[in-house]
Every structure is written in C-alpha cells, then in structure tokens.
Scaffold this active site. Structure first.
Site, mmCIF file in Angstrom:
data_model
loop_
_atom_site.group_PDB
_atom_site.id
_atom_site.type_symbol
_atom_site.label_atom_id
_atom_site.label_comp_id
_atom_site.label_asym_id
_atom_site.label_seq_id
_atom_site.Cartn_x
_atom_site.Cartn_y
_atom_site.Cartn_z
ATOM 1 N N ASP A 24 0.831 -1.217 0.000
ATOM 2 C CA ASP A 24 0.000 0.000 0.000
ATOM 3 C C ASP A 24 0.862 1.263 0.000
ATOM 4 O O ASP A 24 1.965 1.274 0.552
ATOM 5 C CB ASP A 24 -0.909 -0.027 1.234
ATOM 6 N N ASN A 72 -11.047 -2.870 -5.037
ATOM 7 C CA ASN A 72 -10.292 -1.900 -5.849
ATOM 8 C C ASN A 72 -10.957 -1.574 -7.191
ATOM 9 O O ASN A 72 -10.578 -0.615 -7.853
ATOM 10 C CB ASN A 72 -8.840 -2.363 -6.067
HETATM 11 C C1 IPE Z 1 -5.455 -2.722 0.085
HETATM 12 O O1 IPE Z 1 -5.119 -1.390 -0.121
HETATM 13 C C2 IPE Z 1 -5.414 -3.483 -1.203
HETATM 14 C C3 IPE Z 1 -4.101 -3.646 -1.820
HETATM 15 C C4 IPE Z 1 -2.966 -3.205 -1.359
HETATM 16 C C5 IPE Z 1 -4.115 -4.376 -3.047
HETATM 17 P P1 IPE Z 1 -6.229 -0.268 -0.328
HETATM 18 O O2 IPE Z 1 -5.482 0.994 -0.541
HETATM 19 O O3 IPE Z 1 -7.199 -0.685 -1.362
HETATM 20 O O4 IPE Z 1 -6.958 -0.288 1.091
HETATM 21 P P2 IPE Z 1 -7.861 0.808 1.807
HETATM 22 O O5 IPE Z 1 -8.885 1.258 0.823
HETATM 23 O O6 IPE Z 1 -6.952 1.936 2.189
HETATM 24 O O7 IPE Z 1 -8.410 0.115 3.001
HETATM 25 C C1 IPE Z 2 -1.656 0.122 -3.293
HETATM 26 O O1 IPE Z 2 -1.429 1.480 -3.362
HETATM 27 C C2 IPE Z 2 -1.892 -0.520 -4.639
HETATM 28 C C3 IPE Z 2 -3.259 -0.998 -4.859
HETATM 29 C C4 IPE Z 2 -4.254 -0.943 -4.014
HETATM 30 C C5 IPE Z 2 -3.523 -1.599 -6.132
HETATM 31 P P1 IPE Z 2 -2.623 2.519 -3.376
HETATM 32 O O2 IPE Z 2 -3.011 2.797 -4.775
HETATM 33 O O3 IPE Z 2 -3.715 2.075 -2.479
HETATM 34 O O4 IPE Z 2 -1.897 3.786 -2.760
HETATM 35 P P2 IPE Z 2 -2.516 4.852 -1.784
HETATM 36 O O5 IPE Z 2 -3.068 4.115 -0.610
HETATM 37 O O6 IPE Z 2 -3.568 5.573 -2.553
HETATM 38 O O7 IPE Z 2 -1.357 5.723 -1.412
HETATM 39 MG MG MG Z 3 -4.108 2.393 -0.527
#
Ligand code: IPE
Ligand code: IPE
Ligand code: MG
Length: 248
Positions: A24, A72
């Site tokens: 993340d 997602n």
């Molecule tokens: C969790 O991260 C999913 C992945 C890293 C693939 P998200 O960024 O989607 O989670 P939330 O929305 O902050 O809980």
């Molecule tokens: C994790 O990074 C990757 C996926 C969930 C696919 P994010 O895209 O959630 O990054 P932040 O949380 O917005 O920084």
């Molecule tokens: Mg995220």
C-alpha cells in the site's frame, strides 16, 4: 550493477514460514512527487520484484502479496486499467522468478479478469509448478470475504450432491476449499506475519481466515520506498514476539 544486499538478520532470528504483504501507498508516493498515480504503481511493482527476491533469500517459504482487492474495482476506470496493464506486463517479467526456483500462484476470483491476463496467469503457474525455493502467491481480485463465500458454495454443492454431511464440516474441511488450498498439490499454511506499509493499520479484507493468529507489522514507509532492510526489520520484530496461540 547493484551491490549484493547483505543480510542483516542476526543469528537465531526466527524467519516466518508465511509472510503476507499489503502493498500500500503507491498513490501517495506519486502524489508527493506531483506524478500520476499509475507511476506510483509502476514503482511499487519494482519494489515487489526486489522484496520478493529478498524474501526468498532470507528463507521465507510462502510469500503472499496483495496486488488488487475485490474493492479496488471502485477506483476510476483509468487507474484500474493501468493496474491491469501493469499486471499483464509483469506476468512476462515474473518469469525471471522461475529461474530463481520460485513457484508462482494466484489467489482470488480470476473469472472477472481479462481473458489474456487469465491465460498468462495460468501459463506462469504451469511453468513454475515444480519450483520449490519459495511459493509466491499473488492476490489479484482477492477478497477474504469473497474467498470464504467461494468455499462455502463449494461445500454447499457437495452437501447437495450427497458427498458431504453437514455434520462433517469443520475448520479443516472449510480450509480445504479456500483459494490458498487451490494451489497445485499444496495448501498454503496460515500466514505468520502480515506487513502493511504506508501507515494504515487495517487488513482491508486480506486473508481474514488465514490471519487468525498472524502477527502484524506496520510501518509508515510507502510501498515504493520499502527496502530489503525494511523486510529484515519486520522479520526481526516478528522473531521477538511471543506467539501463544491461546496457550500459556
Ligand atoms: C489494500 O489497499 C489493497 C491492496 C494493497 C491491493 P487499499 O489501498 O485498497 O486499502 P484501503 O482502501 O486503504 O483500506
Ligand atoms: C496500493 O497502493 C496498490 C493498490 C491498491 C492496487 P494505493 O493505490 O492504495 O496507494 P494509496 O493508498 O492511494 O497511497
Ligand atoms: Mg491504498
């Protein structure tokens, strides 16, 4: 050529058998630099390669990375598309792992993914099935709740067919129907350590069944900045924990 990363694990460190990583912080990494989010995902994919190799070198046996959750899909269509393009590109590149004796498997509901992506996933799994230095589980369109529903449906079908009695359903019977049991000829053990970078302290639907007794390691570092030494720090922290599993 990059210098070989020296392992910093003190002797006697207990290396978890199964580590899960919630990758993340890609978006925030890009935002901090005034770049589009997809550049953050590209950087995060590089980190994934480096950290996966390092996990293998440290002796981890199962390494699960959360790449795309069932939630997602709520993201803007162009970001979802950029992520799917990246997965497809990476499926060609993860073949390098095969040379390192890493078996690659996918968990999640793949029926919702592009047919070409599904085809490549299957082919990588088949080509790496005999490798045994480490099993890499890539969670794509994965949700812990979806996984349990999927398992329950399979059990319900067996009950309806008459091959399973409701009274015979126990934890192990259900566990055998999870995505983590669908990896060829093997069942991934419960996850021992879950690492979540980026400062968030939640599971976001990751391995909710398998994490019943997991240890957690949270760090504010954003995933694209996560270094092999950060993996070592997480393992050292894990090694100092006292896991009791309800006993004394
Ligand atoms: C969790 O991260 C999913 C992945 C890293 C693939 P998200 O960024 O989607 O989670 P939330 O929305 O902050 O809980
Ligand atoms: C994790 O990074 C990757 C996926 C969930 C696919 P994010 O895209 O959630 O990054 P932040 O949380 O917005 O920084
Ligand atoms: Mg995220």
């Amino acid at each position: 050529m990059a210098a070989k990363e020296k392992s910093l694990l003190p002797s006697g460190t207990i290396v978890p058998t199964h580590i899960g990583v919630i990758m993340d912080g890609n978006g925030r990494w890009a935002k901090k630099r005034g770049l589009p989010r997809k550049i953050g995902h590209r950087e995060g994919a590089q980190t994934f390669r480096t950290i996966t190799r390092h996990a293998k070198n440290l002796g981890v046996k199962y390494f699960t990375v959360y790449a795309f959750s069932t939630e997602n899909w709520k993201r803007p269509a162009d970001e979802v598309e950029a992520l799917m393009d990246l997965f497809e590109k990476y499926l060609d590149e993860v073949r390098d792992f095969i040379e390192e004796n890493i078996r690659i498997c996918f968990i999640g509901d793949r029926t919702m993914l592009r047919p070409e992506l599904q085809r490549k996933m299957k082919s990588v799994e088949e080509d790496s099935r005999d490798f045994d230095a480490m099993t890499l589980l890539i969670a794509i369109n994965y949700g812990g709740r979806d996984e349990i529903v999927h398992a329950v449906k399979k059990l319900a079908k067996r009950v309806k067919e008459g091959s399973l009695s409701p009274d015979d359903i126990n934890e192990s019977v259900l566990e055998n129907e999870l995505y983590t049991a669908e990896i060829d000829g093997d069942i991934a053990p419960d996850v021992d350590l879950i690492i979540r970078p980026s400062g968030e302290q939640r599971l976001s639907n990751f391995m909710i069944w398998q994490s019943a007794y997991a240890e957690y390691y949270f760090t504010n570092i954003l995933w694209p900045d996560f270094k092999p030494s950060d993996l070592e720090k997480a393992i050292i922290a894990y090694s100092d924990r006292n896991r009791r599993f309800g006993g004394v």
